[in-house]
Write a protein that holds these residues in place. Structure first.
Motif, PDB file in Angstrom:
ATOM      1  N   PHE A 103       0.841  -1.198   0.000  1.00  0.00           N
ATOM      2  CA  PHE A 103       0.000   0.000   0.000  1.00  0.00           C
ATOM      3  C   PHE A 103       0.880   1.253   0.000  1.00  0.00           C
ATOM      4  CE2 PHE A 103      -2.545   3.017   2.735  1.00  0.00           C
ATOM      5  CZ  PHE A 103      -3.462   3.352   1.756  1.00  0.00           C
ATOM      6  N   ILE A 104       1.913   1.253   0.845  1.00  0.00           N
ATOM      7  CA  ILE A 104       2.835   2.394   0.907  1.00  0.00           C
ATOM      8  C   ILE A 104       3.553   2.542  -0.438  1.00  0.00           C
ATOM      9  CG2 ILE A 104       4.938   3.281   2.003  1.00  0.00           C
ATOM     10  CD1 ILE A 104       2.807   3.428   3.985  1.00  0.00           C
ATOM     11  N   SER A 105       3.975   1.414  -0.989  1.00  0.00           N
ATOM     12  CA  SER A 105       4.661   1.449  -2.279  1.00  0.00           C
ATOM     13  C   SER A 105       3.764   2.075  -3.345  1.00  0.00           C
ATOM     14  CB  SER A 105       5.068   0.022  -2.663  1.00  0.00           C
ATOM     15  OG  SER A 105       5.169  -0.112  -4.048  1.00  0.00           O
ATOM     16  N   MET A 106       2.480   1.717  -3.309  1.00  0.00           N
ATOM     17  CA  MET A 106       1.521   2.261  -4.273  1.00  0.00           C
ATOM     18  C   MET A 106       1.398   3.774  -4.114  1.00  0.00           C
ATOM     19  SD  MET A 106      -2.362   0.926  -4.666  1.00  0.00           S
ATOM     20  CE  MET A 106      -3.253   2.027  -3.595  1.00  0.00           C
ATOM     21  N   LEU A 107       1.299   4.228  -2.869  1.00  0.00           N
ATOM     22  CA  LEU A 107       1.161   5.669  -2.629  1.00  0.00           C
ATOM     23  C   LEU A 107       2.430   6.417  -3.035  1.00  0.00           C
ATOM     24  CD1 LEU A 107      -0.632   5.715   0.843  1.00  0.00           C
ATOM     25  CD2 LEU A 107      -1.624   6.057  -1.417  1.00  0.00           C
ATOM     26  N   LEU A 108       3.585   5.803  -2.788  1.00  0.00           N
ATOM     27  CA  LEU A 108       4.843   6.489  -3.089  1.00  0.00           C
ATOM     28  C   LEU A 108       5.093   6.565  -4.592  1.00  0.00           C
ATOM     29  CD1 LEU A 108       7.338   5.250  -0.345  1.00  0.00           C
ATOM     30  CD2 LEU A 108       6.170   7.443  -0.517  1.00  0.00           C
ATOM     31  N   GLU A 109       4.446   5.671  -5.348  1.00  0.00           N
ATOM     32  CA  GLU A 109       4.577   5.771  -6.796  1.00  0.00           C
ATOM     33  C   GLU A 109       3.399   6.522  -7.387  1.00  0.00           C
ATOM     34  OE1 GLU A 109       5.341   1.960  -8.543  1.00  0.00           O
ATOM     35  OE2 GLU A 109       7.029   1.614  -7.216  1.00  0.00           O
ATOM     36  N   GLY A 110       2.438   6.888  -6.529  1.00  0.00           N
ATOM     37  CA  GLY A 110       1.253   7.601  -6.997  1.00  0.00           C
ATOM     38  C   GLY A 110       1.125   8.952  -6.327  1.00  0.00           C
ATOM     39  N   PRO A 111       0.050   9.137  -5.555  1.00  0.00           N
ATOM     40  CA  PRO A 111      -0.269  10.463  -5.018  1.00  0.00           C
ATOM     41  C   PRO A 111       0.800  11.072  -4.108  1.00  0.00           C
ATOM     42  CG  PRO A 111      -1.701   8.757  -4.080  1.00  0.00           C
ATOM     43  CD  PRO A 111      -0.978   8.139  -5.219  1.00  0.00           C
TER      44      PRO A 111
END
Lengths: 314, 349
Positions: free
Chosen positions: B158-166
């Motif tokens: 989830f953190i990885s997703m946020l750090l590559e996104g918003p």
């Protein structure tokens, strides 16, 4: 529909069985431990150790099956450590299990760095090749999925059958199940609860290590850090999902692998391209938790699971 | 063999086994160093010198101990009630996440208001993350070991997703990394000129607070009772499930502060390698401290010292840093065995 195309492709089902194999081996190992009354949280680390040991043996020149045996022996040694601490000494199975995972993982990485100090990318070995079983592999879809795998996968399925027969059709199995349900009754029969439980943990740990070895010796052909990636923890969830029964646990592992294989393929479709890849990677873990919730109401936990048996206090 | 409880353990009974455990750990570490082809005395010397030998080393060790005090406390609180929170890693990242979401400009407040707000929100986030396994356990009887372990993987993705996104820093040269905290969100140093931030002070404060809760409050008494014997506690009228949920909230909140303190005190932004397993190491810290919150301060410094010392040792000698992890795993296993031997006698049949 793209998803339908995926579901009717033979390569998809072959991948499902391939992904399921390490989980099946690890789940059987954990199931044997838990049926005897011992929760083995060393599983994740033992899989790492098995993955490295089998691969390293083959890399040093042994045959593939010798490599599998080496992995199994290494797993059994860590199992012995776990068994000694949790069974006769009755220490917390949670703490010891996590300790064994930490020890097995760190000693594997230590050994890797010592054996290959300079490499940046790990060397490859000649891994197990697919063996097409004559006639059976010609069955459409099913033949590709079940009968065109590597011998390691056939071994995993054979072990499920063997575990099931052992648990339900032999006196040994009865003793193992009784050690997990009512150890006092086992002791009253003149059998050694300590011996049965230690044996179960050691053998079970050997299976876990084989699950790890499958990754480096059949699914891939080299060892890298983090390659087990939580499969051990998933196996623990699968034991619960399978209600501590080998057949159901096998079904759970295949189901889980099905979702895993599906998410990899959906990622590559036009529909999946818009979704962050992390969502797909998360789904197997989320599904494990959902599965635990679904079966929680009718879970038949071995009554003496996690309860040490000390003959002094009765 | 058979285990027999000892009614009144003698002084030597309670001291010798733990001392032997420590000695055995040192011997095993020496053997491991010899396997690597190094001089064991030199290696041990380098570890101690690298951890505590200079002012710089000591400050580095204290900085490394800070997150371990928080995760160690989180584990100590939970394990005392026999709630197996193995998910401190996820809760740590929850705290770090809230810190960067609110601290990078969303709340343009002055430091004296912003930092307490960040602490509060981080604690709530960590508590919320652990609330899920706690409710699953109390409502559905789902084992918390598996759920907290699996949540670690889910949360990191989830953190990885946020750090590559918003949350991705537009100035980050393409790296998956958050923007930097505003100056008011950064924890100041405790002493002028010394590289030690107030996260350490907060950690000590938390340890004392947990000690007070455990020894001086009804909740502490209830948590202990639930941990000792759940059935007996329920029979005595203690609301076991409520106590477990409260334990989880406290534990999750403490672990989240590790993430807050690492981001606000040390790193200034969130990356995927914020924690090299602080959540899992917290288990070692707590067990070595016998789940005593004040002991956690000491063991966290010891564990941090081994890591910092091993890092500097492996630069000088050709011994992999994983020696530190092996030493700690060995110490953990031998210590739980030693503690048992202080209270039980092993009888042959």
């Amino acid at each position: 529909m793209e998803i339908v195309d995926i579901l009717i492709s033979a390569s998809f089902w072959a991948a499902v069985i391939r992904i399921a194999t390490p989980l099946i081996l690890a789940t059987m190992g954990e199931l044997i431990c838990e049926r005897a009354g011992v929760l083995n949280l060393g599983i994740e680390g033992i899989m790492v150790a098995g993955a490295f040991a089998g691969w390293m043996a083959v890399y040093s020149g042994t045959g593939l099956w010798t490599g599998v045996a080496v992995a199994m022996v290494v797993g059994m040694l860590f199992g012995l450590l776990h068994a000694v601490l949790t069974v006769p000494f009755g220490l917390s199975q949670h703490v010891v299990g996590l300790g064994v995972t930490l020890l097995a993982t760190s000693s594997t990485y230590y050994a890797y760095r010592l054996a290959l100090p300079q490499v940046t990318s790990p060397p490859k070995i000649a891994a197990f090749q697919a063996y097409e079983i004559p006639i059976l592999s010609d069955i459409p879809l099913l033949g590709q999925a079940l009968f065109s795998q590597t011998p390691f996968t056939y071994l995993a399925f054979a072990l499920v059958a063997a575990t099931s027969v052992m648990l339900y059709r032999t006196p040994l199995g009865l003793a193992v199940r009784a050690a997990g349900e009512s150890p006092a009754a086992v002791a009253a029969q003149g059998l050694s609860v300590t011996g049965i439980r230690m044996g179960a943990v050691i053998v079970g740990s050997g299976f876990m290590a084989m699950g790890g070895a499958f990754l480096t010796m059949s699914a891939f052909d080299s060892f890298f850090f983090e390659m087990v990636n939580g499969r051990g923890w998933v196996a623990i969830a699968l034991v619960v999902f399978g209600s501590w029964k080998p057949g159901k646990a096998l079904l759970g592992a295949v189901l889980f692998a099905g979702f895993d294989a599906l998410q990899i393929r959906v990622q590559q479709t036009s529909f999946g391209a818009d979704i962050p890849y992390q969502i797909f990677l998360m789904t197997p873990y989320i599904l494990s938790i959902v599965a635990l919730i679904l079966v929680s109401r009718r879970a038949q936990v071995p009554a003496a699971l996690m309860i040490p048996f000390n003959k002094g206090e009765r | 063999m058979r285990l027999e409880p000892i009614a009144n353990p003698s002084f030597s009974r309670s001291v010798v086994p733990p001392a032997l455990a420590i000695a055995a750990t040192v011997v095993i570490a020496s053997l491991l160093a010899m396997i690597a082809g190094a001089d064991p005395f030199a290696v041990l010397g380098l570890i101690i010198k690298g951890a505590f030998g200079t002012k710089f080393a000591l400050l580095e060790t204290l900085n490394r101990a800070t997150p371990l005090i928080f995760t160690g406390l989180a584990v100590a609180v939970a394990f005392r009630a026999r709630f197996w929170n193995i998910g401190a890693e996820a809760q740590l990242y929850a705290g770090a996440l809230v810190t960067v979401v609110l601290g990078t400009g969303a709340l343009p407040w002055p430091g004296f208001a912003l930092i307490p707000m960040l602490v509060l929100c981080a604690v709530l986030a960590g508590a919320l993350v652990l609330l899920v396994p706690a409710v699953l356990k109390t409502r559905f009887g789902v084992d918390e070991v598996v759920t907290t372990l699996l949540l670690n993987f889910i949360f990191l993705l989830f953190i990885s997703m946020l750090l590559e996104g918003p949350l991705k820093d537009p100035m980050g040269m393409g790296w998956p990394k958050s923007a930097r905290l505003i100056a008011d969100a950064r924890l100041p140093r405790m002493f002028e000129g010394l590289r030690l931030h107030w996260g350490f002070g907060l950690a000590i404060l938390c340890a004392v607070a947990v000690w007070v809760i455990q020894t001086r409050s009804t909740l502490g008494y209830e948590m202990r009772a639930v941990g000792l014997n759940r059935e007996a506690a329920a029979f005595a009228g203690i609301p076991v499930n409520k106590v477990l949920v409260k334990t989880a909230l406290l534990s999750g909140g403490l672990a989240a502060l590790a993430g807050f303190s690492e981001v606000a005190g040390l790193k200034g932004s969130l990356t995927l390698d914020l924690s090299p397993g602080f959540g899992y190491t917290g288990i070692i810290v707590a067990m070595l401290a016998l789940l005593n919150p004040l002991g956690v301060i000491v063991t966290a410094m010891f564990v941090a010292g081994i890591f910092v010392g091993a890092d500097s040792m492996s630069r000088a000698a050709a011994v992999p840093t994983y020696l530190a992890d092996m030493m700690l795993a060995t110490a953990l296993l031998l210590m739980v065995l030693a503690i048992m031997l202080t209270r039980f006698r092993v009888r042959r049949e």
